[in-house]
Enzyme design. Structure first.
Site, mmCIF file in Angstrom:
data_model
loop_
_atom_site.group_PDB
_atom_site.id
_atom_site.type_symbol
_atom_site.label_atom_id
_atom_site.label_comp_id
_atom_site.label_asym_id
_atom_site.label_seq_id
_atom_site.Cartn_x
_atom_site.Cartn_y
_atom_site.Cartn_z
ATOM 1 N N LYS A 207 0.828 -1.207 0.000
ATOM 2 C CA LYS A 207 0.000 0.000 0.000
ATOM 3 C C LYS A 207 0.863 1.258 0.000
ATOM 4 O O LYS A 207 0.661 2.172 -0.798
ATOM 5 C CB LYS A 207 -0.926 -0.015 1.212
ATOM 6 C CG LYS A 207 -1.883 1.182 1.255
ATOM 7 C CD LYS A 207 -2.686 1.224 2.541
ATOM 8 C CE LYS A 207 -3.686 0.121 2.624
ATOM 9 N NZ LYS A 207 -4.599 0.248 3.797
ATOM 10 N N GLU A 213 10.139 -5.812 3.707
ATOM 11 C CA GLU A 213 10.303 -7.122 3.077
ATOM 12 C C GLU A 213 9.915 -7.073 1.597
ATOM 13 O O GLU A 213 10.614 -7.598 0.724
ATOM 14 C CB GLU A 213 9.458 -8.174 3.798
ATOM 15 C CG GLU A 213 9.851 -8.415 5.237
ATOM 16 C CD GLU A 213 9.091 -7.540 6.223
ATOM 17 O OE1 GLU A 213 9.036 -7.895 7.409
ATOM 18 O OE2 GLU A 213 8.553 -6.486 5.801
ATOM 19 N N GLY A 268 -5.108 -5.148 5.716
ATOM 20 C CA GLY A 268 -4.341 -6.068 4.890
ATOM 21 C C GLY A 268 -4.892 -7.477 4.878
ATOM 22 O O GLY A 268 -4.994 -8.116 3.824
ATOM 23 N N ARG A 269 -5.264 -7.990 6.048
ATOM 24 C CA ARG A 269 -5.737 -9.375 6.125
ATOM 25 C C ARG A 269 -7.170 -9.531 5.602
ATOM 26 O O ARG A 269 -7.689 -10.642 5.549
ATOM 27 C CB ARG A 269 -5.609 -9.891 7.556
ATOM 28 C CG ARG A 269 -6.323 -9.048 8.601
ATOM 29 C CD ARG A 269 -5.892 -9.457 10.010
ATOM 30 N NE ARG A 269 -6.406 -8.583 11.053
ATOM 31 C CZ ARG A 269 -5.835 -7.451 11.441
ATOM 32 N NH1 ARG A 269 -4.739 -7.027 10.842
ATOM 33 N NH2 ARG A 269 -6.363 -6.721 12.420
ATOM 34 N N GLU A 354 -4.128 -12.212 14.148
ATOM 35 C CA GLU A 354 -3.732 -10.806 14.081
ATOM 36 C C GLU A 354 -4.900 -9.903 14.459
ATOM 37 O O GLU A 354 -4.702 -8.801 14.975
ATOM 38 C CB GLU A 354 -3.228 -10.462 12.676
ATOM 39 C CG GLU A 354 -2.486 -9.136 12.595
ATOM 40 C CD GLU A 354 -1.761 -8.947 11.275
ATOM 41 O OE1 GLU A 354 -0.569 -9.323 11.190
ATOM 42 O OE2 GLU A 354 -2.386 -8.433 10.329
ATOM 43 N N HIS A 385 -2.884 -38.585 9.917
ATOM 44 C CA HIS A 385 -1.677 -39.376 10.126
ATOM 45 C C HIS A 385 -0.563 -38.538 10.738
ATOM 46 O O HIS A 385 0.605 -38.928 10.694
ATOM 47 C CB HIS A 385 -1.226 -39.992 8.796
ATOM 48 C CG HIS A 385 -2.201 -40.990 8.254
ATOM 49 N ND1 HIS A 385 -2.091 -42.347 8.503
ATOM 50 C CD2 HIS A 385 -3.326 -40.828 7.520
ATOM 51 C CE1 HIS A 385 -3.096 -42.971 7.917
ATOM 52 N NE2 HIS A 385 -3.862 -42.081 7.309
ATOM 53 N N LYS A 505 9.489 -4.824 14.009
ATOM 54 C CA LYS A 505 9.935 -4.167 12.777
ATOM 55 C C LYS A 505 10.876 -3.001 13.099
ATOM 56 O O LYS A 505 11.902 -2.818 12.449
ATOM 57 C CB LYS A 505 8.731 -3.638 11.998
ATOM 58 C CG LYS A 505 7.869 -4.696 11.333
ATOM 59 C CD LYS A 505 6.756 -4.012 10.554
ATOM 60 C CE LYS A 505 5.871 -5.000 9.826
ATOM 61 N NZ LYS A 505 4.808 -4.308 9.062
#
Length: 542
Positions: A207, A213, A268-269, A354, A385, A505
């Protein structure tokens, strides 16, 4: 200050009710009520929810709905859909529901209808996706694009990659799609190691166009492209941006005509159905993408209008509160029985953890009760399993959601019947278990009886759907979005900020230059961090 949820009359009533039924077993409830398996069910938007295998009675659900009412859930739903700034710590509206509102709808933010802007971006995305899909978009050398690489992190990665994997059946198989998020150079290197820059398009999703990153990976991609293509002008043909920062996008070399915007009222999510989903639209096409948005919208409307006792997100949210806060469950497993939903639980981890991983109420009070659970899971039957042993016979209570489909997208022999049989069998086994007497009746030696006994009484929900389609994926994601909203409302937390990710961060930016082997300034961290930095620099020099 607001009354904490634990002081609500309904909470107190639930606490007393829990004491009276906590030892009751699902075997007894089903024996006493032969119709239970059809009564504790709801259907909406193509989803059938069976919540009969929960440790609840009708009184439990009545009290839970009372808690929702006393917590102001109806008012908060209305405020969100109205465009009120319910994200109070960032003074923002919370309007992911506007991303899938139909053309012609009206949703206001600061007095302006945002729906026309949403559809303008969708139309821009559709036009661009069409050029990639019909191969009229050409790279700098004139070759068509064969691979799209999405560069993002968090919601700019988890949503698009989950949805692409979920809807891969509907994708253009002549195009490859890859996703880069980790700042670990191996992630980028593996994503591009067999690609030709002349046939590769990068979507940089940030954004602000400043995310560390994402921009680190984007600049590595830029360097990788130019090492072969040589010409700075090539960047405009091999990079597009999902961003709102036109200045930084242009500085990077991306043509701002190929910048796809979104808004600060999209978290964001909650964003992969915005321009963040550009890679998905290219993969599955605009028509399928709009079908997915229609599924989202259908669940939005169900959540907004259905009475709480018939409302799928509300029911799931309240059941989660029941186990989290009264039974002390700390995790929740989501177990889809479909290969394509391999990334669904990972996506829900961010959505839930979050959003509701908070310990302060909306008005700043310290919380003294559990909030968001740890969310986890993988597709069946692989999980059976791996970790189902702990769910069946371990010492922890782990509520589970099972998601199953009546028809496979890839019918192969009896595969799908066996897959679905395993799903249904697991919920039956978790609910009813196997008593010591039943084990003995099988002729098991007495010394082994305790090891072969299953207590049962483990709660599950089953969501049964006809088939996995773009529309269905939209309904499923919206179902869990609104479930999280319900729980955040009950717990009185802000489900739409994420200050907890910021401190690390900030400190990382301080530490990064200190890792240079030639850094001479004195370290001013704690003794552990200082020692780790020194060891790292020493090993790096060697």
């Amino acid at each position: 200050m607001t009354t904490l949820c634990t002081h609500q009359p309904a909470w107190q009533a639930l606490q007393a009710h829990y004491q009276s039924i906590q030892q009751q077993h699902l075997r007894d409830w089903f024996a006493a009520d032969p119709a239970r398996g059809t009564e504790f069910t709801e259907a909406a938007c193509g989803l059938y929810l069976d919540y009969s295998k929960n440790r609840i009675s009708r009184e439990t659900m009545t009290l839970l709905v009372d808690l929702a009412d006393q917590s102001g859930l109806r008012q908060r739903i209305d405020a969100m859909f109205r465009g009120d700034k319910i994200n109070i710590t960032e003074d923002r509206a919370v309007l992911h529901v506007a991303l899938r509102a139909p053309r012609g709808a009206s949703i206001l933010v600061d007095g302006e209808n945002v729906v026309p802007d949403v559809h303008a971006v969708l139309d821009q995305m559709a036009a661009f996706a069409g050029k990639l899909r019909d191969r009229t978009w050409r790279g700098h050398t004139g070759l068509p694009i064969k691979t799209i690489v999405n560069i993002g992190i968090g919601g700019s990665d988890l949503g698009p990659v989950m949805a692409y994997e979920a809807l891969r059946h509907y994708s253009d198989r002549g195009l490859q799609f890859r996703f880069v998020s980790n700042i670990d150079g191996s992630d980028f290197s593996e994503a591009v190691h067999d690609l030709n820059p002349a046939e590769t398009l990068f979507i940089v999703a940030s954004k602000t166009f400043t995310t560390q990153e994402t921009l680190t990976n984007a600049h590595s991609a830029r360097t990788w492209c130019l090492a072969i293509l040589k010409d700075e002008a090539a960047i405009a043909k091999h990079f597009v941006a999902v961003s709102t920062n036109a200045t930084e996008v242009a500085k990077f070399g991306i043509d701002t005509a190929n910048m796809f915007g979104f808004w600060d009222w999209v978290g964001g999510r909650y964003s992969f159905d915005s321009a963040i989903g550009l890679s998905l639209m290219i993969a599955i096409g605009p028509d399928n993408y709009r079908d997915m948005l229609a599924g989202f919208h259908a669940m939005d409307e169900h959540f907004r209008t259905a009475p709480f006792d018939h409302n799928l997100p509300v029911i799931l949210g309240l059941l989660g509160v029941w186990y989290n806060n009264f039974f002390g469950a700390e995790t929740h497993a989501v177990l889809p029985y479909d290969h394509y939903l391999g990334r669904f639980s990972a996506y829900l981890q961010q959505l839930d953890m979050e959003s509701n991983g908070k310990r302060t109420t909306l008005d700043g009070q310290k919380i003294d009760y559990q909030t968001g659970p740890v969310v986890w899971g993988t597709p069946g039957t692989n999980g059976q399993h791996a970790y189902y042993q702990l769910i069946h016979q371990g010492t922890k209570l782990i509520p589970c959601d099972f998601i199953a489909f009546c028809r496979s997208l890839n019918p192969v022999g009896i595969h799908h019947d066996l897959l679905t049989a395993n799903c249904f069998a697991q919920t039956e086994a978790l609910a009813f278990g196997k008593t010591a007497d039943e084990v003995r009746a099988d002729g098991v030696a007495e010394a082994l009886v305790p090891h072969r006994t299953f207590d049962g009484n483990h709660p599950t929900n089953t969501i049964l759907v006809e088939q996995l389609t773009p529309y269905v994926l939209g309904t499923l994601v919206a179902l869990y979005e609104h479930k999280v909203f319900v729980q955040g409302t009950i717990w009185q937390v802000n489900s739409f900020d994420q200050w907890g990710v910021e401190l690390g961060k900030v400190l990382a930016k301080k530490i990064a230059p200190e890792l240079d082997a030639g850094h001479a300034a004195a370290l001013k961290h704690d003794s552990s961090t200082n020692q780790l930095i020194n060891l790292y620099r020493e090993k790096k020099r060697k």
